[in-house]
Design a protein around this motif. Structure first.
Motif, PDB file in Angstrom:
ATOM      1  N   VAL A 128       0.810  -1.215   0.000  1.00 61.24           N
ATOM      2  CA  VAL A 128       0.000   0.000   0.000  1.00 61.24           C
ATOM      3  C   VAL A 128       0.840   1.260   0.000  1.00 61.24           C
ATOM      4  O   VAL A 128       0.631   2.177  -0.810  1.00 61.24           O
ATOM      5  CB  VAL A 128      -0.935   0.003   1.238  1.00 61.24           C
ATOM      6  CG1 VAL A 128      -1.609   1.372   1.384  1.00 61.24           C
ATOM      7  CG2 VAL A 128      -1.985  -1.092   1.116  1.00 61.24           C
ATOM      8  N   ILE A 129       1.782   1.362   0.912  1.00 64.98           N
ATOM      9  CA  ILE A 129       2.424   2.644   1.201  1.00 64.98           C
ATOM     10  C   ILE A 129       3.614   2.882   0.295  1.00 64.98           C
ATOM     11  O   ILE A 129       4.676   2.270   0.450  1.00 64.98           O
ATOM     12  CB  ILE A 129       2.838   2.721   2.690  1.00 64.98           C
ATOM     13  CG1 ILE A 129       1.606   2.578   3.573  1.00 64.98           C
ATOM     14  CG2 ILE A 129       3.539   4.053   2.977  1.00 64.98           C
ATOM     15  CD1 ILE A 129       1.889   2.567   5.042  1.00 64.98           C
ATOM     16  N   GLY A 130       3.425   3.796  -0.652  1.00 65.31           N
ATOM     17  CA  GLY A 130       4.509   4.205  -1.543  1.00 65.31           C
ATOM     18  C   GLY A 130       5.083   5.548  -1.161  1.00 65.31           C
ATOM     19  O   GLY A 130       6.288   5.796  -1.339  1.00 65.31           O
ATOM     20  N   THR A 131       4.245   6.430  -0.642  1.00 69.26           N
ATOM     21  CA  THR A 131       4.704   7.749  -0.217  1.00 69.26           C
ATOM     22  C   THR A 131       4.413   7.930   1.266  1.00 69.26           C
ATOM     23  O   THR A 131       3.513   7.302   1.824  1.00 69.26           O
ATOM     24  CB  THR A 131       3.998   8.869  -0.999  1.00 69.26           C
ATOM     25  OG1 THR A 131       2.574   8.781  -0.767  1.00 69.26           O
ATOM     26  CG2 THR A 131       4.266   8.734  -2.489  1.00 69.26           C
ATOM     27  N   GLY A 132       5.196   8.819   1.919  1.00 63.79           N
ATOM     28  CA  GLY A 132       5.068   9.021   3.351  1.00 63.79           C
ATOM     29  C   GLY A 132       6.074   8.179   4.107  1.00 63.79           C
ATOM     30  O   GLY A 132       6.955   7.540   3.503  1.00 63.79           O
ATOM     31  N   THR A 170       9.747  -2.307  11.148  1.00 65.88           N
ATOM     32  CA  THR A 170       9.707  -2.309   9.684  1.00 65.88           C
ATOM     33  C   THR A 170       9.286  -0.932   9.214  1.00 65.88           C
ATOM     34  O   THR A 170       8.304  -0.385   9.727  1.00 65.88           O
ATOM     35  CB  THR A 170       8.714  -3.357   9.155  1.00 65.88           C
ATOM     36  OG1 THR A 170       8.961  -4.624   9.769  1.00 65.88           O
ATOM     37  CG2 THR A 170       8.822  -3.476   7.647  1.00 65.88           C
ATOM     38  N   ARG A 171      10.022  -0.398   8.248  1.00 66.14           N
ATOM     39  CA  ARG A 171       9.720   0.936   7.722  1.00 66.14           C
ATOM     40  C   ARG A 171       9.033   0.828   6.360  1.00 66.14           C
ATOM     41  O   ARG A 171       9.361  -0.040   5.545  1.00 66.14           O
ATOM     42  CB  ARG A 171      10.997   1.766   7.583  1.00 66.14           C
ATOM     43  CG  ARG A 171      11.664   2.053   8.910  1.00 66.14           C
ATOM     44  CD  ARG A 171      12.871   2.972   8.766  1.00 66.14           C
ATOM     45  NE  ARG A 171      13.517   3.168  10.060  1.00 66.14           N
ATOM     46  CZ  ARG A 171      13.149   4.086  10.940  1.00 66.14           C
ATOM     47  NH1 ARG A 171      12.160   4.909  10.645  1.00 66.14           N
ATOM     48  NH2 ARG A 171      13.773   4.194  12.103  1.00 66.14           N
ATOM     49  N   PHE A 172       8.106   1.753   6.131  1.00 63.46           N
ATOM     50  CA  PHE A 172       7.370   1.796   4.868  1.00 63.46           C
ATOM     51  C   PHE A 172       7.374   3.224   4.332  1.00 63.46           C
ATOM     52  O   PHE A 172       7.393   4.188   5.108  1.00 63.46           O
ATOM     53  CB  PHE A 172       5.926   1.340   5.078  1.00 63.46           C
ATOM     54  CG  PHE A 172       5.797  -0.015   5.709  1.00 63.46           C
ATOM     55  CD1 PHE A 172       5.827  -1.161   4.943  1.00 63.46           C
ATOM     56  CD2 PHE A 172       5.665  -0.135   7.084  1.00 63.46           C
ATOM     57  CE1 PHE A 172       5.705  -2.413   5.528  1.00 63.46           C
ATOM     58  CE2 PHE A 172       5.543  -1.379   7.687  1.00 63.46           C
ATOM     59  CZ  PHE A 172       5.565  -2.520   6.904  1.00 63.46           C
ATOM     60  N   GLY A 173       7.315   3.354   2.995  1.00 63.53           N
ATOM     61  CA  GLY A 173       7.217   4.663   2.367  1.00 63.53           C
ATOM     62  C   GLY A 173       8.539   5.177   1.858  1.00 63.53           C
ATOM     63  O   GLY A 173       9.575   4.510   1.948  1.00 63.53           O
ATOM     64  N   ASP A 174       8.490   6.390   1.325  1.00 66.80           N
ATOM     65  CA  ASP A 174       9.677   6.995   0.708  1.00 66.80           C
ATOM     66  C   ASP A 174      10.351   8.020   1.609  1.00 66.80           C
ATOM     67  O   ASP A 174      11.256   8.740   1.166  1.00 66.80           O
ATOM     68  CB  ASP A 174       9.307   7.640  -0.626  1.00 66.80           C
ATOM     69  CG  ASP A 174       8.253   8.746  -0.496  1.00 66.80           C
ATOM     70  OD1 ASP A 174       7.857   9.050   0.655  1.00 66.80           O
ATOM     71  OD2 ASP A 174       7.831   9.297  -1.529  1.00 66.80           O
ATOM     72  N   GLY A 175       9.923   8.124   2.858  1.00 69.09           N
ATOM     73  CA  GLY A 175      10.575   9.029   3.797  1.00 69.09           C
ATOM     74  C   GLY A 175      10.081  10.457   3.766  1.00 69.09           C
ATOM     75  O   GLY A 175      10.610  11.301   4.495  1.00 69.09           O
ATOM     76  N   THR A 176       9.069  10.743   2.956  1.00 67.40           N
ATOM     77  CA  THR A 176       8.558  12.113   2.882  1.00 67.40           C
ATOM     78  C   THR A 176       7.436  12.311   3.889  1.00 67.40           C
ATOM     79  O   THR A 176       6.815  11.362   4.354  1.00 67.40           O
ATOM     80  CB  THR A 176       8.036  12.416   1.469  1.00 67.40           C
ATOM     81  OG1 THR A 176       6.967  11.507   1.160  1.00 67.40           O
ATOM     82  CG2 THR A 176       9.146  12.263   0.442  1.00 67.40           C
ATOM     83  N   GLY A 177       7.171  13.575   4.225  1.00 70.49           N
ATOM     84  CA  GLY A 177       6.049  13.890   5.088  1.00 70.49           C
ATOM     85  C   GLY A 177       6.313  13.586   6.547  1.00 70.49           C
ATOM     86  O   GLY A 177       7.446  13.305   6.967  1.00 70.49           O
ATOM     87  N   ARG A 178       5.247  13.629   7.325  1.00 74.80           N
ATOM     88  CA  ARG A 178       5.345  13.452   8.766  1.00 74.80           C
ATOM     89  C   ARG A 178       5.651  12.000   9.121  1.00 74.80           C
ATOM     90  O   ARG A 178       5.064  11.067   8.564  1.00 74.80           O
ATOM     91  CB  ARG A 178       4.032  13.872   9.433  1.00 74.80           C
ATOM     92  CG  ARG A 178       4.041  13.757  10.941  1.00 74.80           C
ATOM     93  CD  ARG A 178       2.746  14.270  11.549  1.00 74.80           C
ATOM     94  NE  ARG A 178       2.789  14.226  13.001  1.00 74.80           N
ATOM     95  CZ  ARG A 178       1.818  14.639  13.794  1.00 74.80           C
ATOM     96  NH1 ARG A 178       0.712  15.149  13.249  1.00 74.80           N
ATOM     97  NH2 ARG A 178       1.928  14.558  15.100  1.00 74.80           N
TER      98      ARG A 178
END
Length: 419
Positions: free
Chosen positions: A12-16, A28-36
């Motif tokens: 699910v998580i591609g951004t954030g 476990t980390r998800f997302g691209d590191g952007t945002g809060r």
């Protein structure tokens, strides 16, 4: 297991940025590191698998039960992140099958002509009145405010909502007004005082009935404003104007013809009706299972395409349609922030689990309005072609006159609770 949830979040998580902590402390980390940055923790070994198997229901239940803990950020941030990334577009075949079964079950139940209005209303609106005092405006308006202009306060926006709706009703002194779903009486009192109208409000909530009657008596309006514990199906008499705010969502798919035919029967030929409700941009055919189970049983948010045919069959003319796409998101944000600020008082009325349920409800609805394009829809209906002016200038003119009334209106007394 947490691995099931990790697999779902990974798809699910591609951004954030989201950090998931399992019961053993693994991360476990998800997302691209952007945002809060968000951090959530699973409190036991089973909850991750339960959420992954049925996120539409189990995510809210896990948060209510304290099994899913948001340690950095808040539950709105998490729901917003999931919706921004389109969680529903990556459903597995098993989740799609579950959704289809729920849709079929909801459609079957929604089309059975059984009147559950009183039970469904009591489930939500007959909660302790002190709960609503924690987060609503001073007039206890429990429906979408009108943030025009954008930067006004919640109290000002709720007054603007009453002003905007009253302007569309074209009220004249002495006219008989029916309010279907009268809440705690604020709109009825506003219409009577601003326009000299005679108002009858109906509700199915005994709690709201008691509070609204007390408010009218204290305001000295009992000769012009009355409230009754009545279902719309039992209405009698004739009215010059009808208004309904935040009630139509509870009517149900099977009852749209009955609702509008009843309104047409009790509205005079030259009358005007304004209907304000939460809608959709296209049919959904069901409602979120968590909202259905815990918040609004029997509710449904219809698209215009599901409502207009019944309006036409009832003989109504649609005189005006206004879509308000973001105003409820702003309203819900204000309610959520006010509720969280008085969390301890809410927990004193109920408990921590209830508080998490209520926070999840407000957050989920706000996220839906921000990311699912849900609008508030205001319909102005009439039975006669000449019931409403042919241009919309009269709305702004009426609002200006109502603003002048508000400037001299005595302040409302604080709402008193049932003893």
């Amino acid at each position: 297991m947490g691995a099931d949830l990790s697999s779902l979040l990974g798809r699910v998580i591609g951004t954030g940025q989201l950090l998931l902590v399992d019961p053993s402390g693994g991360q476990t980390r998800f997302g691209d590191g952007t945002g809060r940055a968000l951090r959530i923790r699973l409190a036991d070994a089973d909850v991750g698998g339960e959420i992954a198997a049925d996120p539409a229901l189990k995510l809210g239940e896990a948060y209510m039960d304290g099994r899913l803990v948001v340690e950095e950020g808040d539950i709105f941030d998490l729901l917003s992140l999931l919706r921004r990334n389109g969680i529903r577009r990556v459903a597995s075949p098993r989740l799609k099958a579950k959704g289809l079964l729920r849709l079929l079950a909801y459609q079957f139940g929604a089309r059975i002509p059984v009147n559950r209005n009183r039970r469904n209303v009591a489930h939500h609106y007959d909660l302790d009145a002190r709960l609503f005092d924690l987060f609503l405006d001073h007039d206890w308006q429990y429906s979408c405010a009108y943030f025009q202009p954008r930067g006004i306060s919640l109290d000002e926006a709720q007054t603007a909502k009453k002003r905007h709706i009253t302007a569309k009703l074209l009220l004249q002194p002495g006219q008989r007004v029916l309010e279907v779903g009268s809440g705690w009486g604020g709109l009825g009192m506003y219409m009577a005082e601003s326009s000299g109208a005679d108002v009858t409000g109906i509700t199915l909530s005994e709690e709201q009935l008691t509070v609204s009657r007390n408010r009218v008596a204290e305001r000295g309006l009992s000769d012009r404003v009355r409230f009754e514990l009545t279902d719309y199906v039992d209405l009698k008499g004739e009215f010059d104007r009808i208004v309904s705010v935040g009630m139509f969502e509870h009517v149900g798919l099977a009852n749209y013809d009955r609702f509008f035919k009843t309104m047409a029967r009790v509205l005079k030929k030259e009358g005007v009706m304004v209907l304000h409700y939460i809608g959709r941009v296209k049919p959904a055919y069901t409602i979120n299972p968590w909202i259905e189970k815990y918040i609004f049983p029997g509710g449904y948010l219809p698209a215009l395409s599901e409502v207009l045919p019944a309006i036409e069959r009832a003989g109504f003319l649609v005189k005006d349609i206004e879509m308000l796409p973001m105003h409820y998101a702003w309203t819900l944000k204000a309610w959520r922030e006010r509720f969280v600020a008085r969390w301890d008082e809410a927990a004193g009325l109920y408990d921590e689990r209830f508080c998490r349920m209520w926070e999840f409800y407000l957050a989920a609805m706000e996220a839906a309005f921000r990311h699912d394009r849900l609008p508030i829809i205001q319909l102005q209906l009439a039975r006669h072609q000449d019931a409403v002016p042919y241009a919309r200038d009269y709305i702004a003119e009426a609002e200006a006159s109502l603003k002048a009334f508000e400037a001299g209106r005595p302040p409302l007394a604080p709402v008193r609770f049932r003893s």
